[in-house]
Design a protein around this motif. Structure first.
Motif, short mmCIF file in Angstrom:
data_model
loop_
_atom_site.label_atom_id
_atom_site.label_comp_id
_atom_site.label_asym_id
_atom_site.label_seq_id
_atom_site.Cartn_x
_atom_site.Cartn_y
_atom_site.Cartn_z
N THR A 56 -8.27 50.45 87.92
CA THR A 56 -9.73 50.51 87.99
C THR A 56 -10.29 50.53 86.56
O THR A 56 -9.54 50.70 85.60
N GLU A 58 -11.84 52.91 85.23
CA GLU A 58 -11.60 54.23 84.64
C GLU A 58 -10.19 54.29 84.08
O GLU A 58 -9.95 54.79 82.96
N HIS A 353 -13.27 56.92 92.59
CA HIS A 353 -14.17 57.98 92.11
C HIS A 353 -15.02 57.46 90.95
O HIS A 353 -14.55 56.67 90.13
N1 ADE Z 1 -8.34 57.63 92.01
C1 ADE Z 1 -9.49 57.79 92.65
N2 ADE Z 1 -10.49 57.13 92.05
C2 ADE Z 1 -9.96 56.53 90.97
C3 ADE Z 1 -10.50 55.72 89.95
N3 ADE Z 1 -11.77 55.39 89.93
N4 ADE Z 1 -9.65 55.29 89.01
C4 ADE Z 1 -8.35 55.63 89.05
N5 ADE Z 1 -7.79 56.38 89.97
C5 ADE Z 1 -8.59 56.85 90.94
#
Ligand code: ADE
Length: 424
Positions: A56, A58, A353
């Motif tokens: 992702t 993040e 998330h």
């Molecule tokens: N687990 C839950 N949400 C996530 C995210 N946005 N990035 C990485 N791992 C996750």
């Protein structure tokens, strides 16, 4: 096409991925500060990090941070449906980080990608669900390699449960750090992250109205607590099912109805599993559910809803009646709708998330990794907790980034708390 640079869907998606990674970074101020400090001090120099995480935006920011710290990093997916192909392309093209992950990859490709992540002979691994460690410890081909791992960091509850079971059975032969169990991870990511992103996935997939809806939440751990409270916030009538009497009591005193799934199955119109266990929704439950009931899972593995049994009893299955939703037509004339094939709904049907909460989880990861590397003595072979100092640093930086100040103990209070003499 697989290359040493990775195996991603399409490098032409990189520009879009970069925009989204930069967007996420704006709400990851703690990780950003760690990255700035890592850029100067290079604490991870010489480390080879293979990460098996949800691909992702993040995670991309975590990868960029570890690379800035001097590590050689490589990424593969921890779930076939959570990969964001544009993010993967951007990491390869703009950051020179090899990524082995394609959204929707089959089981064979998923495991080939794990092997490719281990091919760089990592000194540290990062897992979300313990698949890399499990491969290292169960496949004889990796026996020697496993001995050279300084530590493996684990991101999620299910992974930590697996690793503790390995430790108990005497098969864990490398040190593990349970990042999931840090207060700065599970209290925020599991509760507020899963709470919000699960509803986000359900809404994107179905566009349903929560107000007034009977919603069954299976499991009242930190993730279940988050989902139940957010669903209630939108006006749903929430029923909780549990197997743990203490958690069941907690749910009851938090104001939720609590009952066995055998009863909840008749009442619910939306079912969300977050237990970490198998077979939570089974044939006997499917047959009791009302027409139109929606089923989804937000636990780590796709084992909580018995999809095989659902397929077996269905007269027919219509794929994609809406994006990410399959309809199961039952012989009793009712239809049940399954989101994201029973895989993590927040990542299969949404983006996981929000970055602001992953900021804390991944800041904890980055600082825990720095702690592993800077530890003079190698860690012993067991499941370790993240040091309190790391948790306190992450919480302090996050509060500061939110412009929130909190009190400190006075000298008198410190003395009082460390004494036992004064009583009634
Ligand atoms: N687990 C839950 N949400 C996530 C995210 N946005 N990035 C990485 N791992 C996750």
């Amino acid at each position: 096409m697989a290359t040493t640079q990775g195996d991603v869907k399409d490098l032409r998606l990189a520009a879009e991925g970069k925009k989204r990674i930069d967007w996420a970074e704006q709400t990851m101020p703690v990780l950003r500060q760690i990255r700035e400090s890592f850029t100067k001090t290079k604490p991870l120099k010489g480390m080879k990090v293979s990460a098996c995480l949800h691909v992702t935006t993040e995670t991309a920011n975590l990868m960029r941070t570890l690379k800035a710290g001097g590590a050689d990093v490589m990424l593969c997916a921890s779930n076939p449906l959570s990969t964001q192909d544009d993010t993967a392309a951007s990491l390869v093209k703009h950051d020179g980080i090899p990524v082995f992950a394609i959204h929707g990859e089959n089981r064979k490709t998923y495991y080939r990608h794990l092997q490719q992540a281990l091919a760089q002979q990592p000194t540290v691994t990062l897992d979300d669900g313990a698949d890399l460690v499990s491969m290292l410890l169960t496949d004889a081909a990796y026996k020697d390699q496993a001995k050279r791992i300084r530590a493996s960091l684990e991101e999620t509850t299910t992974g930590v449960i697996r690793l503790r079971a390995m430790e108990k059975d005497g098969v864990l032969t490398l040190p593990v750090v349970a990042v999931n169990d840090a207060d700065t991870k599970y209290l925020f990511d599991n509760r507020y992250g899963t709470g919000q992103s699960t509803l986000d996935g359900i809404l994107r997939a179905t566009c349903l109205l929560f107000a007034g809806k009977p919603v069954v939440v299976a499991g009242y751990g930190w993730c279940g607590k988050g989902v139940a409270s957010r669903a209630r916030g939108l006006g749903a009538q929430v029923i909780v099912t549990e197997i743990n009497p203490i958690r069941a009591l907690e749910a009851a005193m938090d104001g939720f109805r609590v009952m066995p799934m055998a009863d909840a199955a008749r009442e619910g119109e939306l079912f969300i599993t977050l237990t970490g266990d198998i077979g939570v929704l089974r044939e006997e439950h499917f047959l009791k559910m009302p027409d139109g009931a929606i089923l989804c899972n937000s636990g780590h593995f796709d084992v909580e809803i018995d999809v095989k049994a659902l397929k077996k009893i269905a007269k027919s299955v219509e794929k994609n009646v809406r994006q990410n939703v399959d309809a199961y037509r039952l012989p009793n004339g009712r239809s049940l709708y399954l989101i994201g094939e029973g895989r993590l709904v927040n990542l299969a049907a949404a983006e996981g998330h929000p970055a602001a909460v992953m900021d804390m989880s991944f800041a904890t990861q980055a600082l825990a990794l720095q702690w592993v590397v800077e530890n003079k003595k190698p860690l012993d072979t067991r499941v370790h907790l993240v040091p309190k100092a790391v948790e306190e640093k992450v919480a302090t930086l996050k509060l500061a980034s939110m412009n929130i100040r909190c009190d400190r103990l006075t000298e008198e209070q410190k003395k009082y708390l460390s004494s036992w003499e004064s009583g009634t």
